[in-house]
Design an enzyme around this catalytic site. Sequence first.
Site, PDB file in Angstrom:
ATOM      1  N   ARG A 130      35.789  36.090  37.468  1.00 24.33           N
ATOM      2  CA  ARG A 130      35.028  35.774  35.856  1.00 24.33           C
ATOM      3  C   ARG A 130      35.602  34.466  35.373  1.00 24.33           C
ATOM      4  O   ARG A 130      36.978  34.616  35.303  1.00 24.33           O
ATOM      5  CB  ARG A 130      35.140  37.177  35.479  1.00 24.33           C
ATOM      6  N   TYR A 176      29.991  33.344  41.677  1.00 26.51           N
ATOM      7  CA  TYR A 176      31.298  34.760  41.859  1.00 26.51           C
ATOM      8  C   TYR A 176      30.424  35.666  41.244  1.00 26.51           C
ATOM      9  O   TYR A 176      30.184  35.739  40.085  1.00 26.51           O
ATOM     10  CB  TYR A 176      32.681  34.373  41.185  1.00 26.51           C
ATOM     11  N   LYS A 188      27.757  42.920  34.359  1.00 28.19           N
ATOM     12  CA  LYS A 188      28.920  42.423  33.534  1.00 28.19           C
ATOM     13  C   LYS A 188      27.817  42.122  32.285  1.00 28.19           C
ATOM     14  O   LYS A 188      27.655  42.412  31.188  1.00 28.19           O
ATOM     15  CB  LYS A 188      29.642  41.506  33.858  1.00 28.19           C
ATOM     16  N   HIS A 190      32.193  50.322  30.099  1.00 25.47           N
ATOM     17  CA  HIS A 190      33.226  49.568  31.042  1.00 25.47           C
ATOM     18  C   HIS A 190      33.577  50.635  31.557  1.00 25.47           C
ATOM     19  O   HIS A 190      35.195  51.144  31.596  1.00 25.47           O
ATOM     20  CB  HIS A 190      34.123  48.009  30.880  1.00 25.47           C
ATOM     21  N   SER A 206      39.685  45.157  33.926  1.00 29.89           N
ATOM     22  CA  SER A 206      39.394  45.229  35.224  1.00 29.89           C
ATOM     23  C   SER A 206      40.821  45.359  35.809  1.00 29.89           C
ATOM     24  O   SER A 206      41.748  44.140  35.184  1.00 29.89           O
ATOM     25  CB  SER A 206      38.523  43.436  34.661  1.00 29.89           C
ATOM     26  N   CYS A 266      42.173  47.515  37.091  1.00 27.74           N
ATOM     27  CA  CYS A 266      43.469  48.421  36.071  1.00 27.74           C
ATOM     28  C   CYS A 266      43.358  49.774  36.910  1.00 27.74           C
ATOM     29  O   CYS A 266      43.770  50.912  36.367  1.00 27.74           O
ATOM     30  CB  CYS A 266      43.666  48.823  35.434  1.00 27.74           C
ATOM     31  N   GLY A 267      42.054  50.392  37.754  1.00 26.95           N
ATOM     32  CA  GLY A 267      42.041  51.277  39.137  1.00 26.95           C
ATOM     33  C   GLY A 267      40.452  52.606  38.927  1.00 26.95           C
ATOM     34  O   GLY A 267      41.266  53.877  39.422  1.00 26.95           O
ATOM     35  N   ASN A 295      39.570  53.327  41.959  1.00 24.63           N
ATOM     36  CA  ASN A 295      40.447  54.381  43.154  1.00 24.63           C
ATOM     37  C   ASN A 295      39.914  55.496  42.180  1.00 24.63           C
ATOM     38  O   ASN A 295      40.214  56.629  43.040  1.00 24.63           O
ATOM     39  CB  ASN A 295      41.825  53.706  42.546  1.00 24.63           C
ATOM     40  N   ASP A 351      32.178  51.756  37.859  1.00 23.98           N
ATOM     41  CA  ASP A 351      32.674  50.601  36.901  1.00 23.98           C
ATOM     42  C   ASP A 351      31.650  50.168  34.955  1.00 23.98           C
ATOM     43  O   ASP A 351      32.397  50.201  33.889  1.00 23.98           O
ATOM     44  CB  ASP A 351      32.021  49.378  37.341  1.00 23.98           C
ATOM     45  N   ASN A 370      42.369  38.827  43.533  1.00 21.54           N
ATOM     46  CA  ASN A 370      40.703  38.644  43.250  1.00 21.54           C
ATOM     47  C   ASN A 370      39.651  39.236  45.312  1.00 21.54           C
ATOM     48  O   ASN A 370      38.756  39.379  44.047  1.00 21.54           O
ATOM     49  CB  ASN A 370      39.828  38.529  42.598  1.00 21.54           C
ATOM     50  N   SER A 371      40.698  39.284  45.850  1.00 18.16           N
ATOM     51  CA  SER A 371      38.520  39.614  46.436  1.00 18.16           C
ATOM     52  C   SER A 371      38.229  40.651  46.553  1.00 18.16           C
ATOM     53  O   SER A 371      38.690  41.973  45.961  1.00 18.16           O
ATOM     54  CB  SER A 371      39.572  39.416  48.364  1.00 18.16           C
ATOM     55  N   ARG A 372      36.797  40.880  46.899  1.00 15.31           N
ATOM     56  CA  ARG A 372      36.458  42.181  46.849  1.00 15.31           C
ATOM     57  C   ARG A 372      35.252  42.473  48.005  1.00 15.31           C
ATOM     58  O   ARG A 372      34.755  42.442  48.870  1.00 15.31           O
ATOM     59  CB  ARG A 372      34.740  42.197  45.636  1.00 15.31           C
ATOM     60  N   ARG A 388      47.200  48.451  32.496  1.00 12.56           N
ATOM     61  CA  ARG A 388      48.162  47.953  32.962  1.00 12.56           C
ATOM     62  C   ARG A 388      49.583  48.448  32.043  1.00 12.56           C
ATOM     63  O   ARG A 388      49.946  47.344  31.545  1.00 12.56           O
ATOM     64  CB  ARG A 388      48.163  47.593  33.470  1.00 12.56           C
ATOM     65  N   ASN A 434      46.713  61.614  41.415  1.00 11.57           N
ATOM     66  CA  ASN A 434      46.290  61.532  39.691  1.00 11.57           C
ATOM     67  C   ASN A 434      45.499  62.603  39.655  1.00 11.57           C
ATOM     68  O   ASN A 434      45.199  62.851  38.246  1.00 11.57           O
ATOM     69  CB  ASN A 434      45.586  60.204  39.799  1.00 11.57           C
TER      70      ASN A 434
HETATM   71  P1  GDP Z   1      39.321  48.256  38.819  1.00  2.78           P
HETATM   72  O1  GDP Z   1      39.074  46.786  39.120  1.00  2.78           O
HETATM   73  O2  GDP Z   1      39.483  48.916  37.828  1.00  2.78           O
HETATM   74  O3  GDP Z   1      37.767  49.479  39.633  1.00  2.78           O
HETATM   75  O4  GDP Z   1      40.729  48.762  39.529  1.00  2.78           O
HETATM   76  P2  GDP Z   1      40.814  49.267  40.977  1.00  2.78           P
HETATM   77  O5  GDP Z   1      40.735  50.674  41.219  1.00  2.78           O
HETATM   78  O6  GDP Z   1      39.692  48.658  42.116  1.00  2.78           O
HETATM   79  O7  GDP Z   1      42.216  49.660  41.187  1.00  2.78           O
HETATM   80  C1  GDP Z   1      42.305  48.217  40.703  1.00  2.78           C
HETATM   81  C2  GDP Z   1      44.062  47.877  41.287  1.00  2.78           C
HETATM   82  O8  GDP Z   1      45.022  48.736  40.886  1.00  2.78           O
HETATM   83  C3  GDP Z   1      43.982  47.779  43.486  1.00  2.78           C
HETATM   84  O9  GDP Z   1      45.073  47.241  43.862  1.00  2.78           O
HETATM   85  C4  GDP Z   1      44.891  49.513  43.520  1.00  2.78           C
HETATM   86  O10 GDP Z   1      45.675  49.362  44.525  1.00  2.78           O
HETATM   87  C5  GDP Z   1      45.797  49.809  42.180  1.00  2.78           C
HETATM   88  N1  GDP Z   1      46.178  50.858  41.819  1.00  2.78           N
HETATM   89  C6  GDP Z   1      44.298  51.321  41.325  1.00  2.78           C
HETATM   90  N2  GDP Z   1      45.161  52.884  41.415  1.00  2.78           N
HETATM   91  C7  GDP Z   1      46.666  53.373  41.270  1.00  2.78           C
HETATM   92  C8  GDP Z   1      47.490  53.782  40.817  1.00  2.78           C
HETATM   93  O11 GDP Z   1      46.941  54.994  40.725  1.00  2.78           O
HETATM   94  N3  GDP Z   1      48.307  53.474  41.039  1.00  2.78           N
HETATM   95  C9  GDP Z   1      48.657  52.464  41.347  1.00  2.78           C
HETATM   96  N4  GDP Z   1      50.225  52.341  41.367  1.00  2.78           N
HETATM   97  N5  GDP Z   1      48.214  51.430  41.728  1.00  2.78           N
HETATM   98  C10 GDP Z   1      46.364  51.090  41.673  1.00  2.78           C
HETATM   99  P1  PGA Z   2      36.222  46.115  38.374  1.00  2.00           P
HETATM  100  O1  PGA Z   2      35.455  44.929  37.796  1.00  2.00           O
HETATM  101  O2  PGA Z   2      35.822  46.593  36.817  1.00  2.00           O
HETATM  102  O3  PGA Z   2      36.499  46.246  38.922  1.00  2.00           O
HETATM  103  O4  PGA Z   2      37.564  45.108  38.221  1.00  2.00           O
HETATM  104  C1  PGA Z   2      34.942  43.713  38.175  1.00  2.00           C
HETATM  105  C2  PGA Z   2      35.382  42.827  36.604  1.00  2.00           C
HETATM  106  O5  PGA Z   2      35.262  43.941  35.939  1.00  2.00           O
HETATM  107  O6  PGA Z   2      35.531  42.452  36.614  1.00  2.00           O
HETATM  108 MN    MN Z   3      34.690  45.591  36.228  1.00  2.00          MN
HETATM  109 MN    MN Z   4      36.364  48.291  40.570  1.00  4.02          MN
END
Ligand code: GDP
Ligand code: PGA
Ligand code: MN
Ligand code: MN
Length: 626
Positions: free
Chosen positions: A89, A238, A247, A267, A289, A291-292, A295, A314, A406-408, A439, A535
């Site tokens: 972005r 992108y 978004k 978000h 974005s 930050c987990g 996951n 998301d 930031n590959s998806r 983070r 978690n």
């Molecule tokens: P989103 O963009 O907020 O959806 O975040 P993601 O779930 O895609 O996670 C972004 C990055 O943070 C990835 O590389 C994950 O492996 C890492 N990550 C996610 N959850 C955790 C966690 O509980 N602990 C750690 N250390 N890294 C995490």
């Molecule tokens: P993310 O979504 O929150 O999974 O990273 C894409 C973004 O916010 O750009």
């Molecule tokens: Mn997002």
């Molecule tokens: Mn995500």
Amino acid sequence: VIEVHEIVVKRLGPVPIIKGDFHYLPKKAKKFIAKWVSIMKPRCLYLCDGSQSEADEIIQKLTERGTLTKLPKYENCYLCRTDPADVARVESKTWIVSQEMYDTVPHLKGGVKGIMGQWMSPQRMQEQMDLRFPGCMSGRTMFVIPFSMGPIGSPLSKVAIQLTDSNYVLLCMRIMTRVSHEVYDVLGDNDFVQCIHSVGLPRPVQRKTINHWPCNPEKIMIAHFPEERRICSFGSGYGGNSLLGKKCFALRIASVIARDEGWLAEHMLLMSIIEPSGRETFVAAAFPSACGKTNLAMLQPTLPGYKTLCVGDDIAWMRFFEDGSLRGINPESGFFGVAPGTNYETNPNAMKTFQKNSIFTNVAETADGGYYWEGMENEVDKTIAITTWLGQPWRIGMPGKSSHPNSRFTAPAGQCPIIHPKWEDPNGVPVSAIIFGGRRPTGVPLVFETFSWEHGIAVGACVKSEATAAAEHSGKQIMHDPMAMRPFMGYNFGHYLKHWLELNRPPHKCPKIFHVNWFRLDDHGEFLWPGFGENIRVLDWIIRRVHGEKDLGVENAIGIVPRKDKFRLDGLKHPIDWDHLFSLPKNYWLDDTTDSRHFLEDMVGNDVPQVIWDELAAQEKRITAL
Ligand code: GDP
Ligand code: PGA
Ligand code: MN
Ligand code: MN
């Protein structure tokens, strides 16, 4: 009197329609399309209907051309490498346009550059548009994509039409939103959100195309017109810049609609936790974005007997119902997830979701036709030949990275093995807790509960996080990202805080608000908390708090933290440093609160509701007394 229809036909002029029946469309859709055809001058028009044959046709074209590479290791999966200049972005080129500046951004002191959204006047934006959009689709096909955010026809859903000259965008929109001809039936004579997207590279091209990925990075502009419910995006293909349902619509435009209509567009992920007793609790969580969120939404619990289910990863649209409950839907229908770090250990449910019908953008490819990225070291043959996202030969252990950070992956939500049976329920799911996080390598405990709705909003307004690769920011700087919405605000952030605060009124039952941090580091730079599936232990404590279990926590200066003996630590693979994980360094928190105060003073100024100042002052007092 000239019939609207005649005007439309005249504007469309000699542009051939290569698919679909224009006459079938609602009048307002016809007018919208005709207007933008006359501006952008595409070679031809392709009216999408969401059918599988449509996807097959586009995929075949894109694989022949080389934009997509089939990944034969899986079923109907493709790799796409973008122009390396178009990978995230672009917040510095993202604008909100409103008649009054004050509707979009707070009044700032002279010389202060705001970070809570960028405003441009309609007049200036028109000049910028005139430099970009006229003729921008010359020689290209314009796809017309009718789509719904949320289940088609649900009272919580909204419909829109996107125009684009990118077939990659069409393929991803088909995964991330509900693309269907039925949208026109829902639409009837009503207004809809107008989404206009162009890669900004008319033919014959003036700029060398790299990787068969047309774009125009120098001229990127993502403009939002909340008053007109319109989005105009130029120059980038992108996801976050081009899949306008995500978004741009579901957060920036929808946050304005939500304010006007009394609901929330956030978000946030949405998920449920089912305890061994069978009790099910839904939570929503907002992290910046990368930050987990994805996951956590797909968490595979390590505690025996626990189950979690995913509603969304998301974005959440939430509103209070008449019975006082807060209910939310996931407006999307797919996941656009960060690839690096995803593997069968950390996120098996994501891995299982994208084994078919998925698109991988800017990841690496293995010699046997599979995807590869950082974090998959233990899941492929270590000696296998790999081609990086930049097309270079590479092997595990060599310097450099195989994939863009930031590959998806783009994958249909319905394929997730733990997708909630109610994920498409038109009435959404009841939300019992809201969780903020970011983070935070130092100072911030694993989890705390806030003292009240108001304190929770103050904590949300002070969310900070280390910068990630999801946007153009670089380095490890800690950035403010209030409510995890900094890049996604559609209106004045002070008014947004007020909107949140005003929701605390009868008969609304406001959920408890928590804050988590999976990312605190020890003195050697290692994570103090194992994260991912573990978690569940934090979620377990949170939901027991929600259900009013006694004596689970102790109050400290920033909120309520778990009592060690009431927090499930049994069965952890490695011992953890509880004291460090929950320590509250006084000087750190004094600095942090001062920093937050300055941030709000500078960026939101007079628009910060008094309640938020009161909460900050009370917190400062508690910290000083430590
Ligand atoms: P989103 O963009 O907020 O959806 O975040 P993601 O779930 O895609 O996670 C972004 C990055 O943070 C990835 O590389 C994950 O492996 C890492 N990550 C996610 N959850 C955790 C966690 O509980 N602990 C750690 N250390 N890294 C995490
Ligand atoms: P993310 O979504 O929150 O999974 O990273 C894409 C973004 O916010 O750009
Ligand atoms: Mn997002
Ligand atoms: Mn995500």
